[in-house]
Scaffold this active site. Structure first.
Site, short mmCIF file in Angstrom:
data_model
loop_
_atom_site.label_atom_id
_atom_site.label_comp_id
_atom_site.label_asym_id
_atom_site.label_seq_id
_atom_site.Cartn_x
_atom_site.Cartn_y
_atom_site.Cartn_z
N HIS A 383 0.81 -1.23 0.00
CA HIS A 383 0.00 0.00 0.00
C HIS A 383 0.84 1.28 0.00
O HIS A 383 0.36 2.35 0.39
CB HIS A 383 -0.98 0.01 1.18
CG HIS A 383 -1.87 -1.18 1.24
ND1 HIS A 383 -2.72 -1.52 0.22
CD2 HIS A 383 -2.02 -2.14 2.19
CE1 HIS A 383 -3.39 -2.64 0.54
NE2 HIS A 383 -2.96 -3.03 1.72
N VAL A 411 -2.26 -1.33 6.35
CA VAL A 411 -0.97 -2.04 6.26
C VAL A 411 -0.89 -2.98 7.46
O VAL A 411 -1.08 -2.54 8.61
CB VAL A 411 0.20 -1.05 6.26
CG1 VAL A 411 1.53 -1.80 6.29
CG2 VAL A 411 0.11 -0.14 5.05
#
Ligand SMILES: [Fe+2]
Length: 588
Positions: A383, A411
């Site tokens: 990400h 995350v």
């Protein structure tokens, strides 16, 4: 730094030092009990890699797990949960009755067939008040071969009003005419907005899911006895449950190229409601949506489970949207933002946020804490720079109003940032913390964008909402590059592990943040990360101009000058604060 700024900065440090000495019950000595403070920062970046003696993944909790199974008869309340309203005089109570249906043909239950009553009072077994609420159902429909339709049980929401702050209430919920009232539960209301009163401990959990690690996380949270829980998105991982055999898939379209739509297995939501009930039925739980809550179904309908199951103070905070809202808990104002709905400066969320920040009275709620799902600051490969568009739209507004802390998930690991604004170290920037490590099925993230060969391509991390706004850094050690060649200077500490965080606000300028790794519960008896977050209102308050003239166009291309970040060295500040203590100067 001018003499006046030095003095105000010095006063803030002395205040914080006094608070830390009070909370630790000992002298400061450079940080209460050896715990560092943000005044000691910016810190040299630290990485603690994944412990290879642990497992990267988790085992799925099946639907027949005792914590997920329905253990009441059809019409009795279950999945009982609490949520704060905008102020301590009211509280949402939610629950589910009836049997959900899953299969090809489902018929929605009639919400009007069961009443929504809460009996409550300040004495156990003595319910002086009753409040009625509303009920609803939702369906999740997939008119495609191989995918199952779902229709929910009856979901009840009741808003209790006229409550006293800081007071314990006992309640039962259900339908007294049947009669199917629940057992007795209790909760404690938040203190009134005040710079001198805060909830004792605030748990922050991200990307929880329903696995063996989710169980460890929630057991650990319960052991830490929070007064309030923030869930920063990706709650159940009900999506892609059947087609991935409960294992999740990092790239669904790669694994299932012929599936016409990403299926969800909605009974997982009911299992999650039961799994969370021991905590959420006595501690208010504030949720915000993540990408796993999008759950598209027929006719382009999205977010039905999230929108229907959770009561949030959207009307009370004037947002009129469950996708973003705010609330107070003692002297802290919390803003929950939506990353999967319009966040642009021209949109309604931005207008609401500007108005909400403008209305915050920092003399009553000195702390402003924001939370949303995907992080803006993230040095993991996963990400990386995925929500750069949102950052470019909203960061200036949060900075101008001096938001103190930002919590994110998404995350699947932990990372705490040095104070930062526009990718530049800044003593007045928020402290960004990522805790997307609650324990879901998708494994811990272990690769960093600065690892050799791990820098993602600019279009590798496509957001599930919004566009791509990737940038190459325009100054500093990574100038001209998309990724850094080492841990970025704005990343203070990062570690790949499951866990959760606890925020303990001490007073108007000092809060203790502790990150608890799951293995700390049985392997290492020490916090994974701990720091006193210190506000410096004299140095970093919104100016009158800023509060009356918020930014209209927040996109920026050049980071702020690093020279603006220069402050006195932390060691010098601590020396000064100790001198203050020694000479008995009282700072108020
Ligand atoms: Fe996510």
């Amino acid at each position: 730094m001018k003499a006046r700024e030095v003095l105000t900065h010095f006063m803030a440090i002395a205040q914080a030092a006094a608070a830390m000495m009070a909370v630790m019950g000992q002298g400061s000595g450079g940080g209460g009990g050896g715990i560092p403070t943000t005044l000691d920062g910016p810190f040299d970046p630290v990485t603690r890699r994944f412990d290879p003696s642990l497992r990267l993944g988790s085992d799925d909790l099946p639907m027949d797990n005792p914590r997920l199974k329905k253990n009441v008869t059809s019409s009795f309340p279950e999945q009982i949960s609490l949520a704060l309203s905008a102020d301590p005089s009211s509280m949402w109570v939610s629950w589910v009755t009836g049997d959900a249906q899953i299969g090809k043909n489902v018929t929605p239950l009639d919400p009007s067939s069961v009443a929504s009553e809460v009996w409550y009072g300040t004495g156990s077994g003595k319910y002086a008040s009753q409040q009625d609420g509303k009920s609803t159902v939702y369906s999740q429909l997939y008119p495609f071969d191989g995918l199952l339709n779902y229709s929910s049980g009856i979901i009840h929401h009741v808003r209790l009003e006229g409550l006293e702050p800081g007071t314990t209430y006992y309640f039962k919920c259900g339908d007294s005419s049947v009669p199917t009232m629940s057992d007795e539960y209790s909760f404690k209301t938040m203190p009134s907005p005040s710079p001198n009163a805060y909830p004792s401990r605030i748990a922050v959990i991200g990307d929880l899911g329903l696995t063996s690690n989710s169980s460890t996380t929630i057991n650990h949270v319960i052991k830490n006895d929070p007064a309030l829980v923030l869930m920063v998105g990706d709650l159940t991982y009900a999506n892609q449950y059947l087609t991935t055999g409960g294992q999740g898939a990092s790239c669904f379209s790669c694994s299932f190229p012929n599936a016409p739509i990403r299926e969800t297995y909605q009974p997982r939501w009911d299992g999650w409601g039961r799994f969370m009930e021991p905590l959420a039925s006595r501690v208010p739980m504030m949720v915000i949506e993540g990408n796993h809550e999008i759950e598209p179904q027929v006719d382009g309908i999205t977010f039905q489970s999230y929108l229907t199951r959770f009561a949030v103070p959207s009307e009370e905070s004037r947002s009129n949207s469950s996708f973003y809202y705010s609330f107070n808990a003692g002297g802290a104002h919390f803003i929950m933002l939506g990353a999967y709905v319009d966040y642009n400066v021209t949109g309604t969320q931005y207008s609401w946020l500007m108005d909400d920040l403008h209305r915050v009275n920092r003399s009553l709620t000195p702390w402003v804490v924001a939370a949303w799902h995907p992080p803006w600051y993230n040095s993991y490969n996963s990400h990386y720079q995925e929500f750069e568009c949102m950052r470019q739209e909203m960061e200036a507004l949060l900075y101008q109003y001096k938001v103190d802390i930002v919590f994110n998930g998404h995350v699947h690991a932990y990372e705490r940032m040095n104070r930062v604004y526009n990718y530049t170290l800044d003593p007045c920037g928020p402290v960004y913390i990522t805790v997307g490590d609650g324990g879901n099925i998708e494994k811990v993230d272990v690769d960093f964008a600065d690892d050799p060969g791990k820098c993602p391509k600019p279009d590798d991390n496509k957001p599930e909402f919004g566009g791509l706004c990737h940038l190459n850094f325009t100054s500093g050690p990574a100038k001209g590059n998309f990724c850094w060649s080492k841990q970025p200077e704005w990343s203070a500490y990062r570690e790949s592990s499951f866990g959760h965080g606890i925020l303990e606000v001490v007073n108007s300028t000092c809060a203790l943040w502790t990150w608890h790794r799951n293995q700390d519960a049985y392997k290492e008896d020490k916090p994974g990360d701990q720091i006193f977050i210190v506000r410096q209102p004299e140095l970093c308050s919104p100016t009158a101009k800023e509060t009356s003239d918020p930014p209209q166009g927040a996109r920026e291309s050049e980071p702020a000058s690093p020279s603006s970040t220069v402050i006195l060295s932390s060691k010098m500040m601590w020396l000064m604060s100790l001198l203050v203590a020694l000479f008995g100067i009282v700072v108020r």
